[in-house]
Enzyme design. Structure first.
Site, PDB file in Angstrom:
ATOM      1  N   HIS A 126      31.138  45.254 102.956  1.00  0.00           N
ATOM      2  CA  HIS A 126      31.427  44.423 101.705  1.00  0.00           C
ATOM      3  C   HIS A 126      30.636  43.110 101.821  1.00  0.00           C
ATOM      4  CE1 HIS A 126      34.373  42.874  98.514  1.00  0.00           C
ATOM      5  NE2 HIS A 126      33.974  41.795  98.960  1.00  0.00           N
ATOM      6  N   GLU A 127      30.589  42.241 102.706  1.00  0.00           N
ATOM      7  CA  GLU A 127      29.765  41.288 102.562  1.00  0.00           C
ATOM      8  C   GLU A 127      28.261  41.726 102.489  1.00  0.00           C
ATOM      9  OE1 GLU A 127      31.154  38.329 102.056  1.00  0.00           O
ATOM     10  OE2 GLU A 127      33.222  38.947 102.469  1.00  0.00           O
ATOM     11  N   HIS A 130      27.479  41.781  99.170  1.00  0.00           N
ATOM     12  CA  HIS A 130      26.947  40.538  98.387  1.00  0.00           C
ATOM     13  C   HIS A 130      25.632  40.128  98.503  1.00  0.00           C
ATOM     14  CE1 HIS A 130      31.010  40.220  96.700  1.00  0.00           C
ATOM     15  NE2 HIS A 130      31.752  39.979  97.728  1.00  0.00           N
ATOM     16  N   HIS A 136      31.738  41.931  92.494  1.00  0.00           N
ATOM     17  CA  HIS A 136      32.919  42.879  92.750  1.00  0.00           C
ATOM     18  C   HIS A 136      33.033  44.000  91.825  1.00  0.00           C
ATOM     19  CE1 HIS A 136      34.912  39.390  95.277  1.00  0.00           C
ATOM     20  NE2 HIS A 136      34.519  40.272  95.859  1.00  0.00           N
TER      21      HIS A 136
HETATM   22  N1  TQI Z   1      35.944  36.482 100.780  1.00  0.00           N
HETATM   23  C1  TQI Z   1      35.760  36.663  99.441  1.00  0.00           C
HETATM   24  C2  TQI Z   1      34.922  38.111  99.277  1.00  0.00           C
HETATM   25  O1  TQI Z   1      33.694  38.286  99.772  1.00  0.00           O
HETATM   26  C3  TQI Z   1      34.848  35.645  98.976  1.00  0.00           C
HETATM   27  C4  TQI Z   1      34.751  35.819  97.482  1.00  0.00           C
HETATM   28  C5  TQI Z   1      35.622  35.147  96.638  1.00  0.00           C
HETATM   29  C6  TQI Z   1      33.596  36.036  96.912  1.00  0.00           C
HETATM   30  N2  TQI Z   1      35.093  35.383  95.257  1.00  0.00           N
HETATM   31  C7  TQI Z   1      33.981  35.809  95.196  1.00  0.00           C
HETATM   32  C8  TQI Z   1      32.144  36.450  97.086  1.00  0.00           C
HETATM   33  C9  TQI Z   1      33.079  36.157  94.169  1.00  0.00           C
HETATM   34  C10 TQI Z   1      31.666  36.722  95.766  1.00  0.00           C
HETATM   35  C11 TQI Z   1      31.969  36.928  94.692  1.00  0.00           C
HETATM   36  O2  TQI Z   1      35.048  38.763  98.318  1.00  0.00           O
HETATM   37  S1  TQI Z   1      37.137  37.178 101.453  1.00  0.00           S
HETATM   38  C12 TQI Z   1      37.487  41.102 100.988  1.00  0.00           C
HETATM   39  C13 TQI Z   1      38.186  42.203 100.374  1.00  0.00           C
HETATM   40  C14 TQI Z   1      36.775  38.710 101.603  1.00  0.00           C
HETATM   41  C15 TQI Z   1      37.554  39.995 101.024  1.00  0.00           C
HETATM   42  O3  TQI Z   1      37.459  36.619 102.755  1.00  0.00           O
HETATM   43  O4  TQI Z   1      38.408  37.051 100.659  1.00  0.00           O
HETATM   44  C16 TQI Z   1      36.533  41.709 102.111  1.00  0.00           C
HETATM   45  C17 TQI Z   1      35.910  39.309 102.594  1.00  0.00           C
HETATM   46  F1  TQI Z   1      37.648  42.560  99.514  1.00  0.00           F
HETATM   47  F2  TQI Z   1      38.793  43.150 101.226  1.00  0.00           F
HETATM   48  F3  TQI Z   1      39.239  41.681  99.762  1.00  0.00           F
HETATM   49  C18 TQI Z   1      35.751  40.681 102.699  1.00  0.00           C
HETATM   50 CL1  TQI Z   1      36.135  43.316 102.469  1.00  0.00          CL
HETATM   51 ZN    ZN Z   2      33.838  40.233  97.799  1.00  0.00          ZN
END
Ligand code: TQI
Ligand code: ZN
Ligand code: ZN
Length: 169
Positions: A126-127, A130, A136
């Protein structure tokens, strides 16, 4: 449906090989490094991009590290669950994981594993999305969908992820 960041940042067209490095102070195991190899492969399989590890952290395009709490970039981590990781969009290439999570690295969610277990490979795939410029997705099956249940493993790109990344690269 997939999305991009505002202004659609991406790695430049002439740069198909991206280097990555791990924060030297983390002293990560080969098992953890191997998870990143697999996570990068998911994206290189469907794009012209290749990812190569380099030892020189400060010169790598993508810099990966595990940190706890405030780690100097204005986005402190919050302990178990909550924020798991964050990535900066191109051309910054920083990928940070919350060192206080119960990261699962063996792909096994046995009965009795802690409720707070988080699959490292799933979050890494996922990261990296980004890092490459994907925002998303509204498609629940997509890797870029903004939520994942604790104790779940989701590492395969959905068609939606592939269509998004192929529009950028
Ligand atoms: N981190 C968030 C994410 O990576 C950080 C974030 C929030 C973000 N809003 C954003 C990044 C908008 C980019 C654009 O989404 S997290 C998941 C999932 C996170 C969440 O730690 O909440 C994953 C990290 F999708 F599972 F909820 C990895 Cl896979
Ligand atoms: Zn994300
Ligand atoms: Zn950070």
């Amino acid at each position: 449906h997939y999305s991009f960041f505002p202004n659609r940042p991406r790695w430049p067209p002439g740069k198909s090989q991206l280097t990555y490095a791990f924060e030297p102070e983390n002293q990560l195991s080969d098992v953890v490094k191997g998870i990143f190899v697999k996570a990068f492969e998911r994206w290189s399989e469907v794009t012209p991009l290749t990812f190569v590890e380099t030892a020189t952290f400060n010169r790598a395009d993508l810099r990966i590290g595990f940190f706890s709490g405030d780690h100097g970039d204005g986005e402190p981590f919050d302990g178990v669950l909550g924020t798991l990781a964050h990535a900066f969009s191109p051309p910054v290439g920083r990928l940070h994981f919350d060192g206080e999570e119960n990261w699962v690295t063996d792909g096994n969610f046995m009965n009795g594993s802690p409720r707070s277990a988080v699959d490292l490979e799933s979050v890494a795939v996922h990261e990296i999305g980004h890092l490459l410029g994907l925002g998303h997705s509204s498609v629940e099956e997509a890797i870029m969908y903004p939520t994942i249940s604790s104790g779940t493993r989701k590492v395969e790109l959905a068609n939606d992820d592939i269509m998004g990344i192929q529009e950028l690269y």
